[in-house]
Write a protein that holds these residues in place. Sequence first.
Motif, PDB file in Angstrom:
ATOM      1  N   CYS A  70       0.836  -1.205   0.000  1.00 62.19           N
ATOM      2  CA  CYS A  70       0.000   0.000   0.000  1.00 62.19           C
ATOM      3  C   CYS A  70       0.868   1.251   0.000  1.00 62.19           C
ATOM      4  O   CYS A  70       2.021   1.225   0.416  1.00 62.19           O
ATOM      5  N   SER A  71       0.272   2.340  -0.418  1.00 60.46           N
ATOM      6  CA  SER A  71       0.999   3.605  -0.458  1.00 60.46           C
ATOM      7  C   SER A  71       0.839   4.414   0.832  1.00 60.46           C
ATOM      8  O   SER A  71       1.371   5.509   0.927  1.00 60.46           O
ATOM      9  N   LEU A  72       0.117   3.864   1.820  1.00 59.43           N
ATOM     10  CA  LEU A  72      -0.158   4.582   3.066  1.00 59.43           C
ATOM     11  C   LEU A  72       0.105   3.689   4.274  1.00 59.43           C
ATOM     12  O   LEU A  72       0.027   2.459   4.169  1.00 59.43           O
ATOM     13  N   TYR A 114     -11.707   7.948   1.583  1.00 60.78           N
ATOM     14  CA  TYR A 114     -11.004   9.192   1.873  1.00 60.78           C
ATOM     15  C   TYR A 114     -11.968  10.324   2.209  1.00 60.78           C
ATOM     16  O   TYR A 114     -12.942  10.540   1.505  1.00 60.78           O
ATOM     17  N   ALA A 131      -7.710   7.717   5.906  1.00 67.36           N
ATOM     18  CA  ALA A 131      -7.782   7.792   4.449  1.00 67.36           C
ATOM     19  C   ALA A 131      -8.809   6.781   3.938  1.00 67.36           C
ATOM     20  O   ALA A 131      -9.549   7.059   3.001  1.00 67.36           O
ATOM     21  N   LEU A 148      -6.271   2.656   6.518  1.00 66.76           N
ATOM     22  CA  LEU A 148      -5.134   3.353   5.928  1.00 66.76           C
ATOM     23  C   LEU A 148      -5.192   4.767   6.470  1.00 66.76           C
ATOM     24  O   LEU A 148      -6.280   5.354   6.559  1.00 66.76           O
ATOM     25  N   ASN A 150      -3.349   8.850   6.869  1.00 64.78           N
ATOM     26  CA  ASN A 150      -2.465   9.893   6.369  1.00 64.78           C
ATOM     27  C   ASN A 150      -1.707  10.479   7.537  1.00 64.78           C
ATOM     28  O   ASN A 150      -2.285  10.703   8.604  1.00 64.78           O
ATOM     29  N   LYS A 155      -2.514  11.956   1.110  1.00 60.27           N
ATOM     30  CA  LYS A 155      -2.532  11.046  -0.040  1.00 60.27           C
ATOM     31  C   LYS A 155      -3.894  10.376  -0.136  1.00 60.27           C
ATOM     32  O   LYS A 155      -4.518  10.076   0.871  1.00 60.27           O
ATOM     33  N   PRO A 157      -5.858   7.034  -1.160  1.00 59.34           N
ATOM     34  CA  PRO A 157      -5.560   5.623  -1.429  1.00 59.34           C
ATOM     35  C   PRO A 157      -6.058   5.207  -2.809  1.00 59.34           C
ATOM     36  O   PRO A 157      -7.105   5.665  -3.268  1.00 59.34           O
ATOM     37  N   SER A 158      -5.284   4.346  -3.449  1.00 59.23           N
ATOM     38  CA  SER A 158      -5.697   3.849  -4.763  1.00 59.23           C
ATOM     39  C   SER A 158      -6.770   2.783  -4.586  1.00 59.23           C
ATOM     40  O   SER A 158      -7.000   2.283  -3.484  1.00 59.23           O
ATOM     41  N   ASP A 161      -5.214  -0.242  -3.149  1.00 62.08           N
ATOM     42  CA  ASP A 161      -4.999  -0.096  -1.702  1.00 62.08           C
ATOM     43  C   ASP A 161      -6.277  -0.447  -0.944  1.00 62.08           C
ATOM     44  O   ASP A 161      -6.264  -1.185   0.039  1.00 62.08           O
ATOM     45  N   MET A 162      -7.401   0.094  -1.417  1.00 59.04           N
ATOM     46  CA  MET A 162      -8.679  -0.141  -0.740  1.00 59.04           C
ATOM     47  C   MET A 162      -9.087  -1.608  -0.848  1.00 59.04           C
ATOM     48  O   MET A 162      -9.600  -2.174   0.121  1.00 59.04           O
TER      49      MET A 162
END
Length: 178
Positions: A70-72, A114, A131, A148, A150, A155, A157-158, A161-162
């Motif tokens: 994930c990006s978070l 988000y 997020a 997730l 922040n 950011k 989440p894509s 990610d979700m």
Amino acid sequence: MKATGIVRRIDDLGRVVIPKEIRRTMRIREGDPLEIFTGTGGEVVFKKYSPVGELNEFAGSYAEALVRCCSLPVLICDRDACVAAAGISKKEVLERRVSPALEEIMEQRKERPYFSDKKEDALEGCGFTVAFACPIISAGDLSGCVALINDGDDKVPSESDMNLVRVAAQFLGKQMEE
């Protein structure tokens, strides 16, 4: 242990009432499981039971694996507090109480994307915002959530990610059923 000064009698069925003030302070709701401990000095201690907390070592490993994809940063919480985290300093978040906003997300039993219009704290007094959060449901009961967060960078989440968070919440829910 802290004395409250409150005394209650046991009724003829062996029941004792936990005062409303204590239930509110400790976030004990109707139907919540309580674990009972006894001490050598005659103490009887009631502790909120957390099925997610029972998996905290496993949940920690899962959070570490999840954050790599994930990006978070990731939090795994029971209904009251953070039990596992990855992607941020664990000292800042572990055992910290969930915020009223995150508690509301869990109580609604719906995933929450988000927050674009207002920032909602994930945990009390930590400054991290939600997020995306997905509740953990086990045997039809709400047990916690995977979120997730922040840490100030807002950011978004894509979709992947979700989806990973959804899978994590479902997987943890199934683990608690076994």
